[in-house]
Design a protein around this motif. Sequence first.
Motif, PDB file in Angstrom:
ATOM      1  N   VAL A  70      22.836  36.311  36.053  1.00 22.66           N
ATOM      2  CA  VAL A  70      23.123  34.936  35.049  1.00 22.66           C
ATOM      3  C   VAL A  70      24.378  34.928  34.693  1.00 22.66           C
ATOM      4  CG1 VAL A  70      21.920  33.638  33.546  1.00 22.66           C
ATOM      5  CG2 VAL A  70      20.474  34.754  34.993  1.00 22.66           C
ATOM      6  N   LYS A  71      24.690  35.965  34.115  1.00 22.23           N
ATOM      7  CA  LYS A  71      26.181  35.671  33.205  1.00 22.23           C
ATOM      8  C   LYS A  71      27.405  35.723  34.155  1.00 22.23           C
ATOM      9  CE  LYS A  71      29.276  38.341  30.242  1.00 22.23           C
ATOM     10  NZ  LYS A  71      30.293  38.570  31.275  1.00 22.23           N
ATOM     11  N   GLN A  72      27.300  36.049  35.290  1.00 21.86           N
ATOM     12  CA  GLN A  72      28.189  36.087  36.249  1.00 21.86           C
ATOM     13  C   GLN A  72      28.211  34.570  36.661  1.00 21.86           C
ATOM     14  OE1 GLN A  72      27.634  38.001  40.189  1.00 21.86           O
ATOM     15  NE2 GLN A  72      29.643  38.165  40.576  1.00 21.86           N
ATOM     16  N   SER A  73      27.041  34.152  37.042  1.00 19.95           N
ATOM     17  CA  SER A  73      27.058  32.624  37.511  1.00 19.95           C
ATOM     18  C   SER A  73      27.778  31.577  36.397  1.00 19.95           C
ATOM     19  CB  SER A  73      25.603  32.238  37.632  1.00 19.95           C
ATOM     20  OG  SER A  73      25.567  30.882  38.063  1.00 19.95           O
ATOM     21  N   ILE A  74      27.547  31.910  35.317  1.00 21.26           N
ATOM     22  CA  ILE A  74      28.095  30.896  34.119  1.00 21.26           C
ATOM     23  C   ILE A  74      29.455  31.247  34.021  1.00 21.26           C
ATOM     24  CG2 ILE A  74      27.953  30.575  31.606  1.00 21.26           C
ATOM     25  CD1 ILE A  74      25.384  29.687  33.226  1.00 21.26           C
ATOM     26  N   ASP A  75      30.028  32.645  34.157  1.00 22.78           N
ATOM     27  CA  ASP A  75      31.229  33.037  34.127  1.00 22.78           C
ATOM     28  C   ASP A  75      32.071  32.257  35.104  1.00 22.78           C
ATOM     29  OD1 ASP A  75      30.981  34.171  31.668  1.00 22.78           O
ATOM     30  OD2 ASP A  75      30.959  36.296  32.522  1.00 22.78           O
ATOM     31  N   MET A  76      31.640  32.241  36.493  1.00 19.50           N
ATOM     32  CA  MET A  76      32.488  31.920  37.587  1.00 19.50           C
ATOM     33  C   MET A  76      32.647  30.417  37.631  1.00 19.50           C
ATOM     34  SD  MET A  76      31.671  33.184  41.613  1.00 19.50           S
ATOM     35  CE  MET A  76      32.010  34.844  41.258  1.00 19.50           C
ATOM     36  N   CYS A  77      31.674  29.595  36.779  1.00 19.83           N
ATOM     37  CA  CYS A  77      32.188  28.202  36.733  1.00 19.83           C
ATOM     38  C   CYS A  77      33.627  27.884  36.276  1.00 19.83           C
ATOM     39  CB  CYS A  77      31.014  27.790  35.889  1.00 19.83           C
ATOM     40  SG  CYS A  77      31.382  25.871  35.782  1.00 19.83           S
ATOM     41  N   LEU A  78      34.294  27.059  36.894  1.00 20.72           N
ATOM     42  CA  LEU A  78      35.439  26.679  36.428  1.00 20.72           C
ATOM     43  C   LEU A  78      35.468  25.800  35.287  1.00 20.72           C
ATOM     44  CD1 LEU A  78      36.576  26.053  40.063  1.00 20.72           C
ATOM     45  CD2 LEU A  78      38.055  27.314  38.613  1.00 20.72           C
ATOM     46  N   GLY A  79      34.530  25.101  34.948  1.00 22.32           N
ATOM     47  CA  GLY A  79      34.330  24.146  33.992  1.00 22.32           C
ATOM     48  C   GLY A  79      35.100  22.966  34.306  1.00 22.32           C
ATOM     49  N   CYS A  80      35.311  22.850  35.652  1.00 20.73           N
ATOM     50  CA  CYS A  80      36.196  21.434  36.022  1.00 20.73           C
ATOM     51  C   CYS A  80      35.417  19.870  36.030  1.00 20.73           C
ATOM     52  CB  CYS A  80      36.727  21.646  37.595  1.00 20.73           C
ATOM     53  SG  CYS A  80      35.282  21.694  38.436  1.00 20.73           S
ATOM     54  N   ARG A  81      34.103  20.096  35.718  1.00 21.61           N
ATOM     55  CA  ARG A  81      33.472  18.906  35.278  1.00 21.61           C
ATOM     56  C   ARG A  81      33.498  17.947  36.532  1.00 21.61           C
ATOM     57  NH1 ARG A  81      34.943  17.332  29.714  1.00 21.61           N
ATOM     58  NH2 ARG A  81      33.528  15.487  29.898  1.00 21.61           N
ATOM     59  N   ALA A  82      33.838  18.452  37.919  1.00 25.12           N
ATOM     60  CA  ALA A  82      34.011  17.444  38.939  1.00 25.12           C
ATOM     61  C   ALA A  82      32.225  17.039  39.383  1.00 25.12           C
ATOM     62  CB  ALA A  82      34.388  18.181  40.080  1.00 25.12           C
ATOM     63  N   CYS A  83      31.451  17.709  38.919  1.00 25.24           N
ATOM     64  CA  CYS A  83      30.191  17.300  39.051  1.00 25.24           C
ATOM     65  C   CYS A  83      29.656  16.009  38.153  1.00 25.24           C
ATOM     66  CB  CYS A  83      29.191  18.374  38.835  1.00 25.24           C
ATOM     67  SG  CYS A  83      29.444  19.153  37.068  1.00 25.24           S
ATOM     68  N   GLU A  84      30.468  16.006  37.162  1.00 26.77           N
ATOM     69  CA  GLU A  84      29.797  14.635  36.317  1.00 26.77           C
ATOM     70  C   GLU A  84      30.093  13.350  36.666  1.00 26.77           C
ATOM     71  OE1 GLU A  84      31.605  15.135  32.402  1.00 26.77           O
ATOM     72  OE2 GLU A  84      30.865  17.415  32.080  1.00 26.77           O
ATOM     73  N   PRO A  85      31.294  13.018  37.302  1.00 21.03           N
ATOM     74  CA  PRO A  85      31.346  11.553  37.941  1.00 21.03           C
ATOM     75  C   PRO A  85      30.443  11.297  39.019  1.00 21.03           C
ATOM     76  CG  PRO A  85      33.445  12.683  37.640  1.00 21.03           C
ATOM     77  CD  PRO A  85      32.535  13.610  37.506  1.00 21.03           C
ATOM     78  N   VAL A  86      29.982  12.294  39.802  1.00 17.17           N
ATOM     79  CA  VAL A  86      29.257  12.051  40.854  1.00 17.17           C
ATOM     80  C   VAL A  86      27.618  12.109  40.623  1.00 17.17           C
ATOM     81  CG1 VAL A  86      30.791  12.737  42.392  1.00 17.17           C
ATOM     82  CG2 VAL A  86      29.184  14.248  41.552  1.00 17.17           C
ATOM     83  N   CYS A  87      27.238  12.360  39.528  1.00 19.73           N
ATOM     84  CA  CYS A  87      25.765  12.614  39.034  1.00 19.73           C
ATOM     85  C   CYS A  87      25.092  11.460  38.828  1.00 19.73           C
ATOM     86  CB  CYS A  87      26.002  13.502  37.758  1.00 19.73           C
ATOM     87  SG  CYS A  87      24.130  13.875  37.035  1.00 19.73           S
ATOM     88  N   PRO A  88      24.216  10.846  39.456  1.00 18.18           N
ATOM     89  CA  PRO A  88      23.603   9.458  39.215  1.00 18.18           C
ATOM     90  C   PRO A  88      22.906   9.683  37.791  1.00 18.18           C
ATOM     91  CG  PRO A  88      22.291  10.732  41.025  1.00 18.18           C
ATOM     92  CD  PRO A  88      23.721  11.587  40.549  1.00 18.18           C
ATOM     93  N   SER A  89      22.550  10.759  37.254  1.00 11.01           N
ATOM     94  CA  SER A  89      21.725  10.834  36.054  1.00 11.01           C
ATOM     95  C   SER A  89      22.683  10.795  34.880  1.00 11.01           C
ATOM     96  CB  SER A  89      20.971  12.106  36.123  1.00 11.01           C
ATOM     97  OG  SER A  89      19.897  11.837  37.197  1.00 11.01           O
ATOM     98  N   GLY A  90      24.113  11.244  35.154  1.00 10.42           N
ATOM     99  CA  GLY A  90      25.104  11.187  34.200  1.00 10.42           C
ATOM    100  C   GLY A  90      24.892  12.536  33.248  1.00 10.42           C
TER     101      GLY A  90
END
Length: 457
Positions: A70-90
């Motif tokens: 679980v920690k590895q999954s969280i650590d490997m995230c870039l934090g680029c937030r590219a997922c935010e603009p495309v998220c229909p739920s915001g």
Amino acid sequence: MDKQEKKQIQSAFKEKMDYDELMNCTRCGFCLPTCPTYIETGRNEVHSPRGRIALMKGLVDGVIEPSEEVKQSIDMCLGCRACEPVCPSGVNFGRLLEQARDAIYQNKKQTVPEKVMKGIFFKGIFPHQNRMVGLTGLLSFYQRSGAQKLAQATGIMKLFPESMRTMEKVLPKVPKKSEMKARPRHLQPLVKERKKKVAFFSGCLMDTMFMRTNDATVKLLQYAGCEIVVPDTQACCGALHGHSGELKQAKEMAKRNIQAFEVAGVDFIITNAGGCGAFLVEYDHLLKDDPVWSERAKSFCAKIKDITSILIELDFHKQPLALEKKIITYQDSCHLKNGQKTFMEPRQLLESIEGVRYVEMKDASRCCGSAGIYNIVQSEMSMQILDYKMEQVQKTEAKMIVTANPGCLLQMKLGIEREGLSDEMQAVHIVDLLLEAYENANATNESSNQQFLAMQT
């Protein structure tokens, strides 16, 4: 992780995570094509935004236990937030990521090297600009004294990982310690009409290692008709702290900066680093539960504006701008685009330069793999992402990659070096390019430069 660690981390997830935000995710999957780590891991859901949210929710609900996976999954995230603009739920994924890292890193036992590094940099150096100047001054001495050439010639650098060896080659020439200290704090426009009074957020690394770019930013603002105040009590923005699970320290930095800029009496607070700007503009969220600072944070955030935005607002792109003929392309700063919502302004400015041909790169807004210190702590994934980025750069046939963030700039320089293209391609910060284009088009002579220098003293 031992049982006690797991218990503390699970309890922290229940306490710190915004459960309503977690529930906003409808698992639709629109985020998947935008996530670099999901793509580069062969479409592994564990390394996707919705996969990470599922893990976070599972920990809060007690369905799963904290683990190294679980920690590895969280650590490997870039934090680029590219997922935010495309998220229909915001869904505000960046905030969830910071909360998750805070829950993990404030409760997981740290190794001795981790404690030492965090103590030195997060507590001992970044919050204190005078120490930043001193440390960067040592780097300047290393470059100027011949020690750098000696280290490279004798093979000492081979003791370090390849990515760090290459990064050492592409670091900018750092000014002397005395130059970094002799900084003006109040500057007048270099044109007749005063259009705005602004404050400049100079940052920590930007005002030391990238001091020349800060100087170019200030000069651009002067040419655009701005009076500029540079508060001397400002501090590091706190982004590295916030992204690394050190939210308490990030809040301390936020309060220092709000206080420093409140007395400036300006129209806007200008930034020239996408990562800093995106964190500054969310101080209101960072301090939302603080009754003393929440309203002050809102007022502060309302004034944050990227240098490219203020230049467009002041019609700087309609000024004469010219360079020699060349093809250029642009690499988006993830946080400038996804955090500050600034996308078209840099492109408008670049397209307004006579003599250059702007070519849009495929996936220009996909993260380059820099992401703060990600290219150090997650080097393998970072280089994998960079390799893809350089493939897209070369398809444009550009001889210049323009960026709007220091981390992106170093990463693109690293990519150029890794590809063996140093003799035919360069990477530059957009303000350095715009200043050159303005002064070239307006035939700024030596006497005007002397006038500028005189106004700094």
